[in-house]
Design a protein around this motif. Structure first.
Motif, PDB file in Angstrom:
ATOM      1  N   GLU A 147      25.645  60.022 -53.276  1.00  0.00           N
ATOM      2  CA  GLU A 147      25.345  61.450 -53.129  1.00  0.00           C
ATOM      3  C   GLU A 147      23.848  61.713 -53.264  1.00  0.00           C
ATOM      4  OE1 GLU A 147      27.653  63.326 -56.121  1.00  0.00           O
ATOM      5  OE2 GLU A 147      29.526  63.272 -54.991  1.00  0.00           O
ATOM      6  N   HIS A 148      23.217  60.988 -54.166  1.00  0.00           N
ATOM      7  CA  HIS A 148      21.813  61.259 -54.471  1.00  0.00           C
ATOM      8  C   HIS A 148      20.831  60.605 -53.500  1.00  0.00           C
ATOM      9  CE1 HIS A 148      22.949  62.326 -58.881  1.00  0.00           C
ATOM     10  NE2 HIS A 148      22.977  63.378 -58.090  1.00  0.00           N
ATOM     11  N   VAL A 149      21.372  59.895 -52.496  1.00  0.00           N
ATOM     12  CA  VAL A 149      20.492  59.360 -51.458  1.00  0.00           C
ATOM     13  C   VAL A 149      20.948  59.813 -50.076  1.00  0.00           C
ATOM     14  CG1 VAL A 149      21.648  57.172 -50.917  1.00  0.00           C
ATOM     15  CG2 VAL A 149      19.139  57.265 -50.957  1.00  0.00           C
ATOM     16  N   ALA A 150      21.992  60.640 -49.995  1.00  0.00           N
ATOM     17  CA  ALA A 150      22.500  61.126 -48.713  1.00  0.00           C
ATOM     18  C   ALA A 150      21.409  61.871 -47.949  1.00  0.00           C
ATOM     19  CB  ALA A 150      23.694  62.049 -48.940  1.00  0.00           C
ATOM     20  N   LEU A 151      21.431  61.758 -46.634  1.00  0.00           N
ATOM     21  CA  LEU A 151      20.420  62.424 -45.812  1.00  0.00           C
ATOM     22  C   LEU A 151      20.350  63.917 -46.100  1.00  0.00           C
ATOM     23  CD1 LEU A 151      20.729  60.834 -42.241  1.00  0.00           C
ATOM     24  CD2 LEU A 151      18.713  60.797 -43.732  1.00  0.00           C
ATOM     25  N   ALA A 152      21.523  64.557 -46.258  1.00  0.00           N
ATOM     26  CA  ALA A 152      21.533  66.001 -46.492  1.00  0.00           C
ATOM     27  C   ALA A 152      20.834  66.349 -47.797  1.00  0.00           C
ATOM     28  CB  ALA A 152      22.974  66.520 -46.508  1.00  0.00           C
ATOM     29  N   PHE A 153      21.024  65.532 -48.835  1.00  0.00           N
ATOM     30  CA  PHE A 153      20.391  65.784 -50.124  1.00  0.00           C
ATOM     31  C   PHE A 153      18.883  65.580 -50.036  1.00  0.00           C
ATOM     32  CE2 PHE A 153      19.086  64.117 -54.368  1.00  0.00           C
ATOM     33  CZ  PHE A 153      19.262  65.284 -55.095  1.00  0.00           C
ATOM     34  N   VAL A 154      18.460  64.470 -49.437  1.00  0.00           N
ATOM     35  CA  VAL A 154      17.025  64.193 -49.318  1.00  0.00           C
ATOM     36  C   VAL A 154      16.356  65.253 -48.445  1.00  0.00           C
ATOM     37  CG1 VAL A 154      15.303  62.495 -48.589  1.00  0.00           C
ATOM     38  CG2 VAL A 154      17.422  61.734 -49.682  1.00  0.00           C
ATOM     39  N   ALA A 155      17.052  65.698 -47.386  1.00  0.00           N
ATOM     40  CA  ALA A 155      16.495  66.757 -46.527  1.00  0.00           C
ATOM     41  C   ALA A 155      16.328  68.054 -47.294  1.00  0.00           C
ATOM     42  CB  ALA A 155      17.406  66.973 -45.317  1.00  0.00           C
ATOM     43  N   ALA A 156      17.310  68.407 -48.134  1.00  0.00           N
ATOM     44  CA  ALA A 156      17.213  69.628 -48.915  1.00  0.00           C
ATOM     45  C   ALA A 156      16.041  69.558 -49.886  1.00  0.00           C
ATOM     46  CB  ALA A 156      18.520  69.885 -49.665  1.00  0.00           C
ATOM     47  N   LEU A 157      15.799  68.379 -50.471  1.00  0.00           N
ATOM     48  CA  LEU A 157      14.684  68.232 -51.408  1.00  0.00           C
ATOM     49  C   LEU A 157      13.344  68.544 -50.757  1.00  0.00           C
ATOM     50  CD1 LEU A 157      15.610  64.899 -53.249  1.00  0.00           C
ATOM     51  CD2 LEU A 157      15.694  67.209 -54.193  1.00  0.00           C
ATOM     52  N   GLN A 158      13.218  68.231 -49.462  1.00  0.00           N
ATOM     53  CA  GLN A 158      11.927  68.417 -48.793  1.00  0.00           C
ATOM     54  C   GLN A 158      11.545  69.895 -48.676  1.00  0.00           C
ATOM     55  OE1 GLN A 158      10.433  65.384 -48.508  1.00  0.00           O
ATOM     56  NE2 GLN A 158      12.444  64.842 -49.351  1.00  0.00           N
TER      57      GLN A 158
END
Length: 342
Positions: A147-158
């Protein structure tokens, strides 16, 4: 992912030898932390290549500052402090990493896909081999790591300011306390708590919690069959079979091309009118905790299949919700794609 345990690796003698100038001892000392530090930098920066730069700078700074490390905190905590501040400086210097939806609205036609947008612009995927645990781990811990490396999560962090990104990761991913995060960042507990609340609100808005649970684990029932049918549909250029796999709101992205398509009809039109005009071969791979494929295409007059892109899938309810295709040759090489297939 729990914060590093107190004072790891210090009893082995590597610390004293490294502080005396032994580079081999330093390498042994930091080796257990390299992968986790790189993943931390990737989450902050949205690019494995930027994370490479940040990790290199972190280890150089750690080497230069090792004489001043007194082991009052865990070595891992000290390294995370350095890496976080390196990344915060890079965030201030480099443009935000975008997804296709951040860049432009979806296309309503397939004839013109636009010119590639070059430069450090796009969110980039991370091969599972670069972040996943080397040995089996508890299923709950494995799910949390995915979950903590999923594309959606990393994209949201940006979409977060740098400090909010750092606070969210330190508190919710690395599981440091508010006081520990404040010390790492050189700020107050009140500031950490405020930044965390704002970061959580933005991430919830950008990425509903259910999105993190959409991609099943590798051994989930039915997943292997779905992926096999996807390969058959793509390689046989079978539009009807592909239609049966896509969610109604499916999307297809292809950075560094700015164009993307939203909704099953437009995604199928793109497959029929552009993608399926050439033969393809697909080989399985995994990135960001998601299933995907190394895609090779055969151009007219060529007897070999050449790299066409890395595709990662996001699934929902037994259907494919998102096909994120990364057609940058450097991404293909990062995932180990050969230059050609017979």
């Amino acid at each position: 992912m729990p914060a590093p345990a107190a004072r790891p690796d210090l009893s082995t003698g590597y610390l004293a030898r490294a502080q005396a100038g032994d580079t081999a001892a330093f390498d042994r000392l930091v080796a257990p932390h390299r992968r986790a530090l790189h993943t931390h930098c990737y989450r902050l920066l949205g690019s494995p290549f930027d994370a490479d730069d940040a990790l290199q700078e972190t280890l150089l700074a750690a080497w230069r500052g090792l004489a001043g490390f007194e082991a009052r905190s865990a070595l891992g905590t000290w390294l995370y402090r350095i890496a976080t501040h390196v990344c915060l400086r890079l965030i201030a210097q480099r443009p935000q990493r975008l997804t296709s939806a951040d860049h432009a609205p979806p296309l309503q036609f397939t004839a013109e896909l636009g010119e590639p947008v070059a430069g450090p612009v796009w969110l980039e995927p991370l091969p599972d081999a670069e972040w996943a645990a080397a040995s089996p781990e508890d299923p709950a811990a494995a799910l949390q790591r995915r979950e903590h490396v999923a594309l959606a999560f990393v994209a949201a962090l940006q979409h977060l300011p740098g400090t909010q990104r750092a606070v969210l990761l330190l508190r919710e991913v690395l599981e440091y306390s508010a006081a520990e995060a404040a010390e790492l960042l050189g700020t107050s507990v009140a500031s950490v708590n405020s930044a965390l609340q704002r970061a959580q609100a933005t991430v919830r808005q950008r990425m509903p919690a259910a999105q993190l649970l959409q991609t099943p684990p590798p051994a989930a029932p039915g997943l292997e069959d779905l992926l096999a049918r996807f390969v058959v549909a793509w390689e046989r250029r079978d539009i009807a079979a592909m239609a049966g796999l896509l969610a109604e709101d499916a999307r297809f992205t292809m950075p560094p091309l700015p164009s993307w398509f939203s909704g099953r009809p437009m995604v199928l039109a793109f497959f029929a009118e552009r993608v399926f005009q050439t033969p393809w071969r697909l080989q399985p791979l995994h990135g960001n905790g998601q299933p995907g494929f190394a895609c090779f295409l055969q151009q007219a007059g060529d007897d070999r299949f050449r790299p066409g892109g890395v595709v990662l899938l996001r699934l929902r309810g037994g259907c494919i919700e998102s096909i994120d295709s990364f057609i940058d040759p450097t991404v293909c090489r990062r995932f180990g794609m050969p230059e050609e297939l017979e």
